[in-house]
Design a protein around this motif. Sequence first.
Motif, PDB file in Angstrom:
ATOM      1  N   GLY A  69      59.014  43.022  42.956  1.00  0.00           N
ATOM      2  CA  GLY A  69      58.247  43.997  42.187  1.00  0.00           C
ATOM      3  C   GLY A  69      56.755  43.900  42.385  1.00  0.00           C
ATOM      4  O   GLY A  69      55.985  44.482  41.617  1.00  0.00           O
ATOM      5  N   ALA A  70      56.340  43.165  43.414  1.00  0.00           N
ATOM      6  CA  ALA A  70      54.913  42.929  43.640  1.00  0.00           C
ATOM      7  C   ALA A  70      54.412  43.683  44.868  1.00  0.00           C
ATOM      8  O   ALA A  70      55.185  44.106  45.736  1.00  0.00           O
ATOM      9  N   ASP A  71      53.109  43.829  44.937  1.00  0.00           N
ATOM     10  CA  ASP A  71      52.452  44.436  46.092  1.00  0.00           C
ATOM     11  C   ASP A  71      51.910  43.399  47.052  1.00  0.00           C
ATOM     12  O   ASP A  71      51.824  43.658  48.262  1.00  0.00           O
ATOM     13  N   VAL A  72      51.513  42.237  46.513  1.00  0.00           N
ATOM     14  CA  VAL A  72      50.793  41.238  47.299  1.00  0.00           C
ATOM     15  C   VAL A  72      51.332  39.852  46.972  1.00  0.00           C
ATOM     16  O   VAL A  72      51.606  39.537  45.811  1.00  0.00           O
ATOM     17  N   ALA A 103      42.143  39.746  40.336  1.00  0.00           N
ATOM     18  CA  ALA A 103      42.368  39.784  38.894  1.00  0.00           C
ATOM     19  C   ALA A 103      41.172  40.381  38.164  1.00  0.00           C
ATOM     20  O   ALA A 103      41.332  41.147  37.200  1.00  0.00           O
ATOM     21  N   ASP A 104      39.972  40.036  38.611  1.00  0.00           N
ATOM     22  CA  ASP A 104      38.766  40.548  37.956  1.00  0.00           C
ATOM     23  C   ASP A 104      38.641  42.061  38.082  1.00  0.00           C
ATOM     24  O   ASP A 104      37.941  42.700  37.290  1.00  0.00           O
ATOM     25  N   TRP A 105      39.292  42.622  39.089  1.00  0.00           N
ATOM     26  CA  TRP A 105      39.268  44.078  39.248  1.00  0.00           C
ATOM     27  C   TRP A 105      40.550  44.729  38.739  1.00  0.00           C
ATOM     28  O   TRP A 105      40.822  45.885  39.037  1.00  0.00           O
ATOM     29  N   GLY A 106      41.325  43.972  37.945  1.00  0.00           N
ATOM     30  CA  GLY A 106      42.406  44.591  37.184  1.00  0.00           C
ATOM     31  C   GLY A 106      43.806  44.335  37.673  1.00  0.00           C
ATOM     32  O   GLY A 106      44.772  44.745  37.006  1.00  0.00           O
ATOM     33  N   ALA A 107      43.985  43.690  38.827  1.00  0.00           N
ATOM     34  CA  ALA A 107      45.339  43.430  39.317  1.00  0.00           C
ATOM     35  C   ALA A 107      46.079  42.496  38.363  1.00  0.00           C
ATOM     36  O   ALA A 107      45.471  41.630  37.714  1.00  0.00           O
ATOM     37  N   ASP A 108      47.386  42.676  38.275  1.00  0.00           N
ATOM     38  CA  ASP A 108      48.234  41.790  37.469  1.00  0.00           C
ATOM     39  C   ASP A 108      48.570  40.582  38.334  1.00  0.00           C
ATOM     40  O   ASP A 108      49.506  40.608  39.131  1.00  0.00           O
ATOM     41  N   VAL A 109      47.779  39.527  38.193  1.00  0.00           N
ATOM     42  CA  VAL A 109      47.952  38.322  39.006  1.00  0.00           C
ATOM     43  C   VAL A 109      48.821  37.336  38.242  1.00  0.00           C
ATOM     44  O   VAL A 109      48.456  36.884  37.146  1.00  0.00           O
ATOM     45  N   VAL A 110      49.970  37.005  38.836  1.00  0.00           N
ATOM     46  CA  VAL A 110      50.896  36.038  38.255  1.00  0.00           C
ATOM     47  C   VAL A 110      50.766  34.748  39.049  1.00  0.00           C
ATOM     48  O   VAL A 110      51.146  34.679  40.219  1.00  0.00           O
ATOM     49  N   HIS A 169      50.512  42.336  30.766  1.00  0.00           N
ATOM     50  CA  HIS A 169      49.304  42.404  31.597  1.00  0.00           C
ATOM     51  C   HIS A 169      48.177  43.078  30.839  1.00  0.00           C
ATOM     52  O   HIS A 169      48.334  44.156  30.259  1.00  0.00           O
ATOM     53  N   LEU A 170      47.012  42.407  30.833  1.00  0.00           N
ATOM     54  CA  LEU A 170      45.810  42.924  30.173  1.00  0.00           C
ATOM     55  C   LEU A 170      44.758  43.120  31.260  1.00  0.00           C
ATOM     56  O   LEU A 170      44.021  42.194  31.608  1.00  0.00           O
ATOM     57  N   PRO A 171      44.685  44.303  31.865  1.00  0.00           N
ATOM     58  CA  PRO A 171      43.825  44.481  33.036  1.00  0.00           C
ATOM     59  C   PRO A 171      42.344  44.337  32.722  1.00  0.00           C
ATOM     60  O   PRO A 171      41.855  44.829  31.708  1.00  0.00           O
ATOM     61  N   ALA A 172      41.643  43.638  33.601  1.00  0.00           N
ATOM     62  CA  ALA A 172      40.205  43.434  33.457  1.00  0.00           C
ATOM     63  C   ALA A 172      39.409  44.638  33.948  1.00  0.00           C
ATOM     64  O   ALA A 172      38.209  44.728  33.717  1.00  0.00           O
ATOM     65  N   SER A 173      40.067  45.547  34.638  1.00  0.00           N
ATOM     66  CA  SER A 173      39.464  46.791  35.120  1.00  0.00           C
ATOM     67  C   SER A 173      40.604  47.751  35.418  1.00  0.00           C
ATOM     68  O   SER A 173      41.737  47.326  35.673  1.00  0.00           O
ATOM     69  N   GLN A 209      44.582  48.029  38.558  1.00  0.00           N
ATOM     70  CA  GLN A 209      45.605  47.684  37.580  1.00  0.00           C
ATOM     71  C   GLN A 209      47.020  48.068  38.013  1.00  0.00           C
ATOM     72  O   GLN A 209      48.001  47.535  37.466  1.00  0.00           O
ATOM     73  N   ARG A 210      47.159  48.935  39.003  1.00  0.00           N
ATOM     74  CA  ARG A 210      48.498  49.319  39.443  1.00  0.00           C
ATOM     75  C   ARG A 210      49.141  48.302  40.385  1.00  0.00           C
ATOM     76  O   ARG A 210      50.318  48.434  40.739  1.00  0.00           O
ATOM     77  N   PHE A 211      48.384  47.271  40.779  1.00  0.00           N
ATOM     78  CA  PHE A 211      48.897  46.303  41.738  1.00  0.00           C
ATOM     79  C   PHE A 211      49.302  45.006  41.050  1.00  0.00           C
ATOM     80  O   PHE A 211      48.623  44.538  40.135  1.00  0.00           O
ATOM     81  N   ARG A 212      50.400  44.437  41.529  1.00  0.00           N
ATOM     82  CA  ARG A 212      50.801  43.105  41.076  1.00  0.00           C
ATOM     83  C   ARG A 212      50.660  42.133  42.243  1.00  0.00           C
ATOM     84  O   ARG A 212      51.071  42.417  43.372  1.00  0.00           O
ATOM     85  N   VAL A 213      50.097  40.964  41.935  1.00  0.00           N
ATOM     86  CA  VAL A 213      49.830  39.935  42.932  1.00  0.00           C
ATOM     87  C   VAL A 213      50.538  38.652  42.502  1.00  0.00           C
ATOM     88  O   VAL A 213      50.390  38.213  41.353  1.00  0.00           O
TER      89      VAL A 213
END
Length: 396
Positions: free
Chosen positions: A90-93, A32-39, A3-7, A11-15
């Motif tokens: 392992g995700a939040d959302v 994603a633009d605010w740093g979430a790890d979006v898979v 994960h390469l966070p954009a902000s 960044q602590r959240f996975r979506v």
Amino acid sequence: MPHLPASSALQRFRVIDLTQVRAGPTACRQLADWGADVVQVQMPDHMRGDDTLGGQEGSDYQYTHRNKRSITLNLKEPEAIAVLKRLIAGADVVVENFRPDVKGRLGIDYASLSADHPRLVYASISGFGQSGPLAQRPGFDQIAQGMGGLMSVTGQQGGEPMRVGIPIADLCAGIFAAQGILVALLERESSGKGQWLHTSLLEAMVYMMDFQTSRWLIDGEVATQAGNFHPTSIPTGVYKARDGYMNIAVFGSKIWERFCDILGAPEWVADERSHDKKARSVHRDWLNAQINERLAAHDRAYWIERLNAGGVACGLINNLQEVFEEPQVQHLGMVKDVVSPHFGPQRMVGQPVQLERTPSSIARSAPRRGEHTREILAELGLADADMDRMKATGIF
């Protein structure tokens, strides 16, 4: 690449992004633009239908899916569902836009997942809602624009209904879903519990009708088309100077008086056809013709300088090239640069909200379908031999 966070903001959240087309991917792009790890979970190449958003090489797709990682899973296979559930653990959302009955059949609806993961925030986006007489209908932006009332007030007065030039129902549904997700994550900090949230293209469109809905619900007035002119504040709309069109917005009696002075027509203030808001509404066509006659004496730049100096809001009507040549747009730094490993340098519009301490960026270009499958499966602890077997049997 992990994960390469954009902000640093999210960044602590996975979506887990189970969405397609535009509304759902827009919601996930916001996160994603605010740093979430979006898979982004997509069907494998051999399972996919026609690509949407102009295909994966198209500019639309590149813009919509930036800052995400992509994994392919054939969700028709039980083993793929099992892998997806490990991801979700392992995700939040989770964000999905299946038809309301599909997620239940797959066993990935909120009720099923939240039993084991009570902190999960689960967002659903649909065309018309999760229940009700139209819940099973397929949703499409223009259909929502029509059913939500927007097309009835868009276009020239007395003309045919008109859609707006962007997929506004899709975009608003996606942005509202992202807002709902953030609200649910904030609430989880105090309750310790996740929840199901859902929105639809139709709900987004009805909400976006804003003051037009209150005109009906409170005043009993059915709004109609007003063309390029504001339906209740006159004069506000598109006017023509000597070298082309411009927007002018005159709000309030004091601004009206200044406007009349600048155009060299102080007599309009006392004229019974234009002295107050009601009179200007009745005599709209006469007044607009008078204004255009005065504006025709000079170019837009002349009027824009003088009107703005006098506190009367006005501006150019730019095409897209002119938008990005606009000095203020350039000053705001809205265009961001990213280098795609597949297509080279790219330029895109960034987020329209500036957080001074934790700004958004475009840290990663849009991925190819399944580009990060092995990387993400390795994060789940799968061995290379397992991944080779899964690939060979069409699991991803």
